[in-house]
Design an enzyme around this catalytic site. Structure first.
Site, PDB file in Angstrom:
ATOM      1  N   LYS A 116      28.903  15.463  23.014  1.00  0.00           N
ATOM      2  CA  LYS A 116      29.355  14.287  22.708  1.00  0.00           C
ATOM      3  C   LYS A 116      27.516  13.817  22.029  1.00  0.00           C
ATOM      4  O   LYS A 116      27.464  12.523  21.284  1.00  0.00           O
ATOM      5  CB  LYS A 116      29.745  12.661  23.626  1.00  0.00           C
ATOM      6  CG  LYS A 116      31.236  12.555  23.425  1.00  0.00           C
ATOM      7  CD  LYS A 116      32.200  11.563  23.747  1.00  0.00           C
ATOM      8  CE  LYS A 116      33.559  11.873  24.390  1.00  0.00           C
ATOM      9  NZ  LYS A 116      33.562  13.186  24.788  1.00  0.00           N
ATOM     10  N   GLU A 200      26.693   4.343  25.620  1.00  0.00           N
ATOM     11  CA  GLU A 200      26.954   2.870  24.751  1.00  0.00           C
ATOM     12  C   GLU A 200      27.604   1.170  24.857  1.00  0.00           C
ATOM     13  O   GLU A 200      28.381   1.372  25.504  1.00  0.00           O
ATOM     14  CB  GLU A 200      28.313   3.881  23.085  1.00  0.00           C
ATOM     15  CG  GLU A 200      29.451   4.163  23.438  1.00  0.00           C
ATOM     16  CD  GLU A 200      29.909   4.942  21.973  1.00  0.00           C
ATOM     17  OE1 GLU A 200      29.217   6.163  21.985  1.00  0.00           O
ATOM     18  OE2 GLU A 200      31.572   4.541  22.437  1.00  0.00           O
ATOM     19  N   HIS A 235      42.444   4.284  27.572  1.00  0.00           N
ATOM     20  CA  HIS A 235      41.776   4.880  26.414  1.00  0.00           C
ATOM     21  C   HIS A 235      42.370   6.173  26.333  1.00  0.00           C
ATOM     22  O   HIS A 235      42.012   7.138  25.536  1.00  0.00           O
ATOM     23  CB  HIS A 235      40.308   5.138  27.469  1.00  0.00           C
ATOM     24  CG  HIS A 235      39.438   4.287  27.931  1.00  0.00           C
ATOM     25  ND1 HIS A 235      39.137   3.207  27.274  1.00  0.00           N
ATOM     26  CD2 HIS A 235      39.084   4.354  29.103  1.00  0.00           C
ATOM     27  CE1 HIS A 235      37.850   1.780  27.922  1.00  0.00           C
ATOM     28  NE2 HIS A 235      37.917   2.998  28.715  1.00  0.00           N
ATOM     29  N   ARG A 293      39.703  20.365  16.106  1.00  0.00           N
ATOM     30  CA  ARG A 293      41.500  21.104  16.503  1.00  0.00           C
ATOM     31  C   ARG A 293      42.263  19.684  15.767  1.00  0.00           C
ATOM     32  O   ARG A 293      41.659  19.131  14.708  1.00  0.00           O
ATOM     33  CB  ARG A 293      41.141  20.924  18.324  1.00  0.00           C
ATOM     34  CG  ARG A 293      40.646  19.114  18.952  1.00  0.00           C
ATOM     35  CD  ARG A 293      41.788  19.537  20.413  1.00  0.00           C
ATOM     36  NE  ARG A 293      41.322  18.058  20.888  1.00  0.00           N
ATOM     37  CZ  ARG A 293      41.681  17.134  20.477  1.00  0.00           C
ATOM     38  NH1 ARG A 293      42.974  17.486  20.422  1.00  0.00           N
ATOM     39  NH2 ARG A 293      41.753  15.779  21.232  1.00  0.00           N
TER      40      ARG A 293
END
Length: 670
Positions: A116, A200, A235, A293
């Protein structure tokens, strides 16, 4: 096109790939661990090969074992599904080295998007919007703490590798940053073998919107519109729909263009998904990550476009060019998917294990699709993801699709491990969902409406339970009579016949903690059932599969009733009601723990112990962390008091019900 396809995965995704491969005329090869020897995907494939013991690291994640199975089977292509090796660039390269086609993007694209941190840097260069945050290389705690102070709370700590919400921690107070960072790293290391994190800004009420892209090896890249995946728990997504409700058309266009731009930036080939966070208040969206994917929620895109994404994955991997352009991709109607999990929403969504004693899913038709990898009788184990099935519905518009969803969920019944079925029904019935008012905080905000305590069973459910017991008793008596020397003896009758006495039978059920009485009066034409001051004329007939056909006061019902682990479970009218007989209930509760005793809610490994004997703790204080089913679960103090015993250690494997910590409550200590 290929001749023989090996699917390097399990469960519903393996079954789903097999269906498309079979339609295309490919021979399919499944792989399985010892835990999956009798699994549905093994039974569906043309052939299946064992690759190791239950632990994923020794089977489904073992690159050498999978490649060896493909070679032995003569497979010319491998489809990785999602999860396990699907986003492992080393596996993609190992396939190429073995002369086997990897049905997925180039290893370089997987590697670029697999981190990421690196992905955000690449997207920044490509001009794709990013959330303010830190995705640098320095990973020392002091540097990360300084970055956290620059960003300011609330902020999100995310593992750089992997996905599925594993390892994510929200920090609202920087005083908790060190503890949250340690937990995020520990879970990331256990799940992905990489403890690198990024930081973030945390948006309080964002929407999770993603775009499906498709790219061939000849330079054509296009998007297949967006999906909304905002309804999540821990999440992780549980409800997805396409198209995303309520987005301005101009925003949809910008999202699609940004996704194509991101795919071109990494030289993408195949099917993939670019995920964004959308801030409805500001009308802005930000790149979150790219999944290289197939996604779990891909069926909703298939339902609105009419395209089979697995088919196009296979065709692109075989070198075919996409025969249509962006303007030729059309969408029609609205589709919604819900994920049925073996988990307990009332216990913080803890995964649940056990045998599926009953699994009833709606029949498939042009409006309803079911993707599953299990059958009634299969075991949900601790080794793998606890998803039971995906239920997908589609109709001409969103309101019609919501109605389809409610109807389809009413036809679902699961008995065995705890599930989120009732919560899914509550989501589908919630007014905010009907209005399309969804965001990532939906479940938490509506928690009390979605995760309600078990409601009192209606009178009809008790009557059905009573009829079931009478029908079962009649069947047992008939069987005994057939085995006896005098099958016509009146002593074998179950009609309630008595000499010089009224024919009746008194039953008592435990409905939660409430004891409820049901009296059955036997009549030549059937029964009269008395309960809660009501009298119902009743007849019932039990089928071999546990299906009960009943008539109550002239109204005909069909219900599924069965006994499981000391309970009588009545599945009727879109609901499930659990009743116990008092004699069974006493045994079921005999092993209950005392107040202050903390036991393992499921099998797992102790990864952290935060207390010692003699410590004083407040109610809700963190005691230890248990890792199970690829997730960390924090166990807390049930009451304030003194820790009188710690009966586990870090690294120890424990069974469900094992006593881990004993706390002497404050009152007892005083």
């Amino acid at each position: 096109m290929f001749e023989r396809l090996l699917i390097a995965n399990r469960g519903e995704i393996a079954c789903r790939i097999i269906r498309t491969a079979r339609r295309l005329g490919l021979r399919t090869v499944a792989v399985y661990s010892d835990a999956d020897a009798d699994a549905l995907h093994v039974a569906m494939a043309d052939e299946a090969r064992r690759i190791g013991p239950p632990a994923p690291a020794e089977s489904y994640l073992a690159v050498d074992a999978v490649i060896a199975a493909a070679r032995a089977a003569g497979a010319d292509a491998i489809h990785p599904g999602y999860g396990f090796l699907a986003e492992n660039p080393d596996f993609a390269e190992a396939c190429a080295a073995a002369g086997i086609v990897f049905v997925g993007p180039p290893a370089e694209a997987i590697r670029a998007m697999g981190s990421k941190r690196a992905a955000k840097a690449l997207m920044e260069q490509a001009g794709v919007p990013l959330l303010p945050g830190y995705h640098g290389e320095a990973q020392d705690e002091a540097g990360l703490r300084a970055a956290a102070e620059r960003i300011g709370p609330p902020l999100l700590i995310k593992p750089s590798a992997g996905g599925g919400g594993k390892g994510m921690r929200v920090v609202r107070d920087l005083a908790t940053f060190a503890e949250a960072l340690a937990a995020a790293r520990r879970e990331a290391r256990g799940a992905f073998g990489d403890e690198t994190v990024l930081l973030e800004r945390y948006l309080e009420r964002p929407r999770h919107v993603e775009v499906q892209i498709l790219a061939d090896a000849h330079g054509r890249v296009l998007h297949l519109f967006e999906r909304d995946c905002s309804i999540q728990r821990r999440h992780q997504k549980i409800v997805e729909e396409a198209p995303a409700p309520g987005l301005p058309e101009a925003l949809r266009v910008r999202l699609g263009e940004a996704a194509v731009q991101a795919a071109r930036a990494v030289g993408y080939v195949g099917a993939g998904t670019v995920e964004f966070l959308y801030d409805p208040e500001r009308g802005e969206f930000f790149f979150m990550e790219m999944n290289t994917r197939l996604q779990v929620e891909h069926p909703v895109t298939e339902m609105i476009t009419g395209l089979d994404l697995v088919e196009w994955q296979l065709r692109i991997a075989a070198g075919e060019a996409l025969p249509f352009g962006q303007n030729q991709v059309e969408r029609s109607g609205h589709a919604i998917e819900v994920r049925l999990y073996a988990e307990d929403p009332a216990r913080g969504f803890l995964p649940s294990t056990g045998r599926l004693r009953l699994l009833r899913l709606p029949e498939e038709n042009p409006h309803v699709r079911v993707d599953t990898g299990v059958r009634a009788g299969d075991e949900v184990t601790v080794h793998y993801d606890p998803m039971i099935a995906k239920l997908i519905v589609a109709d001409r518009d969103r309101p019609a699709a919501v109605r389809r969803l409610r109807q389809a969920l009413a036809r679902c019944h699961v008995v065995g491990p705890a599930t989120n079925l009732e919560m899914l029904r509550a989501i589908a019935a919630h007014p905010a969902f009907a209005e399309g008012a969804v965001d990532t905080g939906f479940v938490e905000r509506h928690r009390h409406a979605l995760i309600a305590e078990q409601a009192r069973a209606p009178d009809t459910a008790l009557a059905l339970a009573a009829l079931y017991l009478l029908a079962r008793r009649a069947a047992e008596a008939a069987e005994r009579a057939a085995r006896s020397g005098d099958p016509w003896s009146p002593w074998h009758l179950t009609t309630g016949w008595r000499l010089n006495a009224e024919s009746r039978h008194a039953l008592r059920f435990l409905d939660g903690e409430e004891e409820r009485a049901v009296t059955v009066h036997f009549r030549p034409e059937g029964h009269v059932i008395e309960l809660d001051g009501r009298s119902l004329a009743a007849r019932g007939e039990l089928g071999a599969d546990g299906e009960l056909t009943a008539v109550l006061d002239g109204v005909r019902f069909t219900a599924t009733v069965l006994e499981a682990e000391g309970e009588i479970v009545v599945c009727w009218h879109g609901g499930q009601h659990r009743l116990r007989l008092p004699r069974l209930a006493a045994g079921a509760e005999g092993g209950a723990g005392v107040t202050g005793t903390v036991t393992a809610p499921m099998p797992g490994r102790i990864v952290a112990v935060a207390v010692r004997e003699g410590d004083t703790v407040a109610q809700g204080a963190r005691l230890l962390v248990l890792e199970a089913m690829k997730m960390e679960h924090t166990l807390t103090a049930p009451a304030a008091g003194r820790v009188s015993a710690v009966r586990c250690a870090e690294g120890e494997q424990v069974s469900e019900g094992t006593v881990l910590v004993v706390i002497e409550p404050e009152e007892a200590a005083a």
